[in-house]
Scaffold this active site. Structure first.
Site, PDB file in Angstrom:
ATOM      1  N   LYS A 216     -30.100  38.729  -7.058  1.00  0.00           N
ATOM      2  CA  LYS A 216     -29.147  39.324  -8.002  1.00  0.00           C
ATOM      3  C   LYS A 216     -29.814  40.532  -8.652  1.00  0.00           C
ATOM      4  O   LYS A 216     -30.873  40.396  -9.277  1.00  0.00           O
ATOM      5  CB  LYS A 216     -28.735  38.318  -9.086  1.00  0.00           C
ATOM      6  CG  LYS A 216     -27.597  37.427  -8.658  1.00  0.00           C
ATOM      7  CD  LYS A 216     -27.036  36.668  -9.843  1.00  0.00           C
ATOM      8  CE  LYS A 216     -25.893  35.774  -9.423  1.00  0.00           C
ATOM      9  NZ  LYS A 216     -25.406  34.942 -10.524  1.00  0.00           N
TER      10      LYS A 216
ATOM     11  N   HIS B 135     -24.424  30.231 -19.071  1.00  0.00           N
ATOM     12  CA  HIS B 135     -24.426  31.698 -19.017  1.00  0.00           C
ATOM     13  C   HIS B 135     -23.152  32.356 -19.538  1.00  0.00           C
ATOM     14  O   HIS B 135     -23.209  33.503 -19.976  1.00  0.00           O
ATOM     15  CB  HIS B 135     -24.722  32.180 -17.595  1.00  0.00           C
ATOM     16  CG  HIS B 135     -26.180  32.087 -17.232  1.00  0.00           C
ATOM     17  ND1 HIS B 135     -26.857  30.882 -17.218  1.00  0.00           N
ATOM     18  CD2 HIS B 135     -27.102  33.029 -16.895  1.00  0.00           C
ATOM     19  CE1 HIS B 135     -28.112  31.090 -16.872  1.00  0.00           C
ATOM     20  NE2 HIS B 135     -28.299  32.380 -16.671  1.00  0.00           N
TER      21      HIS B 135
ATOM     22  N   ARG C  87     -23.318  28.512  -5.809  1.00  0.00           N
ATOM     23  CA  ARG C  87     -24.256  29.256  -6.687  1.00  0.00           C
ATOM     24  C   ARG C  87     -23.777  29.309  -8.137  1.00  0.00           C
ATOM     25  O   ARG C  87     -24.569  29.544  -9.052  1.00  0.00           O
ATOM     26  CB  ARG C  87     -24.492  30.672  -6.127  1.00  0.00           C
ATOM     27  CG  ARG C  87     -25.598  31.400  -6.859  1.00  0.00           C
ATOM     28  CD  ARG C  87     -26.094  32.632  -6.139  1.00  0.00           C
ATOM     29  NE  ARG C  87     -27.139  33.285  -6.914  1.00  0.00           N
ATOM     30  CZ  ARG C  87     -27.963  34.196  -6.447  1.00  0.00           C
ATOM     31  NH1 ARG C  87     -27.878  34.575  -5.191  1.00  0.00           N
ATOM     32  NH2 ARG C  87     -28.876  34.743  -7.232  1.00  0.00           N
TER      33      ARG C  87
ATOM     34  N   GLU D 184     -34.371  28.625 -19.194  1.00  0.00           N
ATOM     35  CA  GLU D 184     -33.864  28.542 -17.804  1.00  0.00           C
ATOM     36  C   GLU D 184     -34.392  27.280 -17.105  1.00  0.00           C
ATOM     37  O   GLU D 184     -33.701  26.687 -16.289  1.00  0.00           O
ATOM     38  CB  GLU D 184     -34.262  29.781 -16.993  1.00  0.00           C
ATOM     39  CG  GLU D 184     -33.465  31.046 -17.299  1.00  0.00           C
ATOM     40  CD  GLU D 184     -32.055  31.107 -16.670  1.00  0.00           C
ATOM     41  OE1 GLU D 184     -31.652  30.177 -15.943  1.00  0.00           O
ATOM     42  OE2 GLU D 184     -31.346  32.096 -16.944  1.00  0.00           O
TER      43      GLU D 184
ATOM     44  N   HIS E  42     -24.153  34.938 -22.081  1.00  0.00           N
ATOM     45  CA  HIS E  42     -23.944  36.382 -21.872  1.00  0.00           C
ATOM     46  C   HIS E  42     -23.122  36.980 -23.015  1.00  0.00           C
ATOM     47  O   HIS E  42     -23.375  38.108 -23.449  1.00  0.00           O
ATOM     48  CB  HIS E  42     -23.216  36.640 -20.545  1.00  0.00           C
ATOM     49  CG  HIS E  42     -24.118  36.513 -19.351  1.00  0.00           C
ATOM     50  ND1 HIS E  42     -23.668  36.596 -18.057  1.00  0.00           N
ATOM     51  CD2 HIS E  42     -25.456  36.325 -19.257  1.00  0.00           C
ATOM     52  CE1 HIS E  42     -24.687  36.466 -17.223  1.00  0.00           C
ATOM     53  NE2 HIS E  42     -25.779  36.286 -17.925  1.00  0.00           N
TER      54      HIS E  42
ATOM     55  N   ARG F 112     -28.933  54.025   0.054  1.00  0.00           N
ATOM     56  CA  ARG F 112     -28.249  52.811   0.563  1.00  0.00           C
ATOM     57  C   ARG F 112     -29.211  51.655   0.880  1.00  0.00           C
ATOM     58  O   ARG F 112     -28.904  50.774   1.672  1.00  0.00           O
ATOM     59  CB  ARG F 112     -27.414  53.125   1.804  1.00  0.00           C
ATOM     60  CG  ARG F 112     -26.302  54.098   1.550  1.00  0.00           C
ATOM     61  CD  ARG F 112     -25.183  53.905   2.551  1.00  0.00           C
ATOM     62  NE  ARG F 112     -24.090  54.796   2.243  1.00  0.00           N
ATOM     63  CZ  ARG F 112     -23.957  56.018   2.767  1.00  0.00           C
ATOM     64  NH1 ARG F 112     -24.827  56.457   3.632  1.00  0.00           N
ATOM     65  NH2 ARG F 112     -22.941  56.769   2.418  1.00  0.00           N
TER      66      ARG F 112
ATOM     67  N   ASN G  73     -25.037  29.259 -13.141  1.00  0.00           N
ATOM     68  CA  ASN G  73     -24.518  29.944 -14.341  1.00  0.00           C
ATOM     69  C   ASN G  73     -24.317  28.990 -15.519  1.00  0.00           C
ATOM     70  O   ASN G  73     -23.724  29.382 -16.529  1.00  0.00           O
ATOM     71  CB  ASN G  73     -23.176  30.626 -14.020  1.00  0.00           C
ATOM     72  CG  ASN G  73     -23.363  31.764 -13.046  1.00  0.00           C
ATOM     73  OD1 ASN G  73     -24.406  32.410 -13.039  1.00  0.00           O
ATOM     74  ND2 ASN G  73     -22.368  32.008 -12.211  1.00  0.00           N
TER      75      ASN G  73
ATOM     76  N   LYS H 240     -33.583  26.405  -6.819  1.00  0.00           N
ATOM     77  CA  LYS H 240     -32.871  27.687  -6.705  1.00  0.00           C
ATOM     78  C   LYS H 240     -32.704  28.072  -5.236  1.00  0.00           C
ATOM     79  O   LYS H 240     -31.640  28.525  -4.816  1.00  0.00           O
ATOM     80  CB  LYS H 240     -33.607  28.792  -7.474  1.00  0.00           C
ATOM     81  CG  LYS H 240     -32.929  30.138  -7.300  1.00  0.00           C
ATOM     82  CD  LYS H 240     -32.889  30.990  -8.512  1.00  0.00           C
ATOM     83  CE  LYS H 240     -31.911  32.143  -8.338  1.00  0.00           C
ATOM     84  NZ  LYS H 240     -31.901  33.081  -9.416  1.00  0.00           N
TER      85      LYS H 240
ATOM     86  N   GLU I  71     -22.600  33.785  -4.285  1.00  0.00           N
ATOM     87  CA  GLU I  71     -21.877  33.086  -5.356  1.00  0.00           C
ATOM     88  C   GLU I  71     -20.377  32.919  -5.092  1.00  0.00           C
ATOM     89  O   GLU I  71     -19.543  33.172  -5.946  1.00  0.00           O
ATOM     90  CB  GLU I  71     -22.097  33.813  -6.689  1.00  0.00           C
ATOM     91  CG  GLU I  71     -21.856  32.911  -7.895  1.00  0.00           C
ATOM     92  CD  GLU I  71     -22.308  33.560  -9.191  1.00  0.00           C
ATOM     93  OE1 GLU I  71     -23.522  33.762  -9.357  1.00  0.00           O
ATOM     94  OE2 GLU I  71     -21.432  33.837 -10.022  1.00  0.00           O
TER      95      GLU I  71
ATOM     96  N   HIS J 235     -32.923  36.297 -23.112  1.00  0.00           N
ATOM     97  CA  HIS J 235     -31.952  35.706 -22.190  1.00  0.00           C
ATOM     98  C   HIS J 235     -32.019  34.171 -22.233  1.00  0.00           C
ATOM     99  O   HIS J 235     -30.997  33.489 -22.308  1.00  0.00           O
ATOM    100  CB  HIS J 235     -32.211  36.240 -20.779  1.00  0.00           C
ATOM    101  CG  HIS J 235     -31.264  35.691 -19.767  1.00  0.00           C
ATOM    102  ND1 HIS J 235     -29.899  35.875 -19.837  1.00  0.00           N
ATOM    103  CD2 HIS J 235     -31.472  34.917 -18.671  1.00  0.00           C
ATOM    104  CE1 HIS J 235     -29.314  35.263 -18.831  1.00  0.00           C
ATOM    105  NE2 HIS J 235     -30.243  34.671 -18.108  1.00  0.00           N
TER     106      HIS J 235
HETATM  107  N1  GLY Z   1     -29.540  33.541 -12.445  1.00  0.00           N
HETATM  108  C1  GLY Z   1     -28.469  32.987 -11.743  1.00  0.00           C
HETATM  109  C2  GLY Z   1     -28.466  33.283 -10.297  1.00  0.00           C
HETATM  110  O1  GLY Z   1     -29.440  33.780  -9.763  1.00  0.00           O
HETATM  111  O2  GLY Z   1     -27.474  33.037  -9.647  1.00  0.00           O
END
Ligand code: GLY
Length: 360
Positions: free
Chosen positions: A141, A253, A246, A183, A257, A119, A250, A232, A242, A270
């Site tokens: 993340k 993305h 946040r 990015e 993705h 945990r 994306n 960031k 998010e 990526h």
């Molecule tokens: N890579 C996107 C984020 O960290 O929210």
């Protein structure tokens, strides 16, 4: 050593952590990691490529490392299980430590192991690629991919600290640098939506300094990394999980993705996938008159400067791509949700109907 930046999560101080950015030899980084873990057992999850290049500098014992092959397709359940087994074998307790050394794949997978092993156990991020310097090592993340959906299993789990050593850049190949710039370009297009205290004029900086940045001017690259991380940090400290702000991170993305998924995480890095995602977003925003031609051209000029000619992937089954996008975590009630540019340097969330997305 003084941290270069701090990630301070206001609701929960325990989750706050320092980011160190340095240019010292990798050997010194290994010593720092040894000091930090001196009284504790540790499991070091390290990218195969990085291990081969730096094993002498790190001097880790074979017992304490798990070497992860490179590539997004390694971020899977099977490796997750193997690493957990290794942690059990080592007798790691909750008081011990996990160290992730590698790019985003290593960081995401190791972070998810750390979030879930007993945990939760402390973990340190040692990113080694440009992309993981500016994005994946910060913000908590963590996760793994399923064959049909990227990052579908995961947790928000913050590292204890992040060590960025700029020397790793010297052994990155062209494609890895290109992926990182993907990015970085994203931050330039979303800067105005990041609610940062300062204005960095990242679009202009990237444009004016492109040649020197692409020539690996370390001072400029360091400045660039700091700007991206400050943007960031501004976002993730206001919305760690998010629920709103946040989502701007994306940008590029949703389609990115889908491209990674449809090609089984083997064809695109990526950063490349994110750039193609941003291109589709710019095309759609221009087509629907959300942005004007001047901004559209400026965006494509910048893509080109950083090595992305507009050879867009077109040969995939559009229905399948749309299906994957509907599986995306950002989607709900069968609609595709995309982050689109609406003004120079800002983005907004838009619900898209399937039929209009790929029409030109
Ligand atoms: N890579 C996107 C984020 O960290 O929210």
């Amino acid at each position: 050593m003084k941290p270069s930046l701090l990630v301070e999560i206001p609701q929960d101080n325990i989750k706050s952590y320092p980011i160190y950015i340095d240019k010292e030899p990798i050997k010194n980084l290994a010593e720092k990691l040894n000091k930090l873990s001196s009284n504790r057992k540790r499991l070091i999850i390290i990218s195969q490529k990085v291990y081969k290049l730096y094993k002498k500098d790190f001097g880790f014992s074979k017992d304490e490392i798990f070497i992860l092959k490179d590539g997004e397709n390694q971020k899977n359940l099977c490796n997750y299980q193997k690493i957990i087994q290794k942690a059990i074998q080592l007798g790691l307790s909750r008081k011990d430590l996990i160290i992730a050394i590698g790019g985003g794949v290593v960081g995401d997978l190791a972070g998810f192991v750390a979030a879930t092993y007993m945990r939760g156990i402390e973990f340190i991020q040692v990113p080694t690629t440009l992309l993981s310097f500016v994005d994946s090592s910060v913000g908590g993340k963590t996760g793994i991919d399923l064959p049909y959906a990227k990052n579908y299993i995961g947790a928000f789990y913050q590292p204890k600290m992040v060590f960025i050593n700029l020397n790793f850049i010297l052994t990155l190949d062209k494609r890895q640098m290109l992926s990182g710039f993907g990015e970085i370009l994203k931050y330039a297009f979303i800067e105005g939506s990041c609610k940062a205290e300062k204005s960095y004029l990242l679009l202009e900086f990237l444009s004016i300094a492109a040649d020197r940045i692409l020539d690996n001017n370390m001072n400029l690259i360091e400045r660039l990394i700091k700007i991206c991380l400050e943007l960031k940090i501004s976002v993730v400290t206001k919305d760690e999980t998010e629920s709103g702000l946040r989502k701007v991170l994306n940008f590029g993305h949703t389609y990115g993705h889908a491209l990674e998924t449809i090609t089984h995480y083997k064809k695109y890095t990526h950063g490349e996938a994110v750039v193609y995602g941003m291109m589709l977003a710019f095309d759609y925003a221009y087509k629907t008159k959300m942005i004007n031609q001047t901004y559209y051209n400026l965006a494509y000029d910048l893509f080109k400067k950083y090595g992305y000619k507009s050879i867009k992937p077109v040969k995939y089954d559009k229905d399948e791509l749309i299906n994957i996008m509907k599986y995306d975590k950002k989607a709900y009630s069968g609609k595709i949700i995309m982050i689109l540019p609406d003004k120079k340097g800002t983005v907004t969330e838009v619900e898209i109907t399937d039929e209009t997305l790929f029409e030109m």
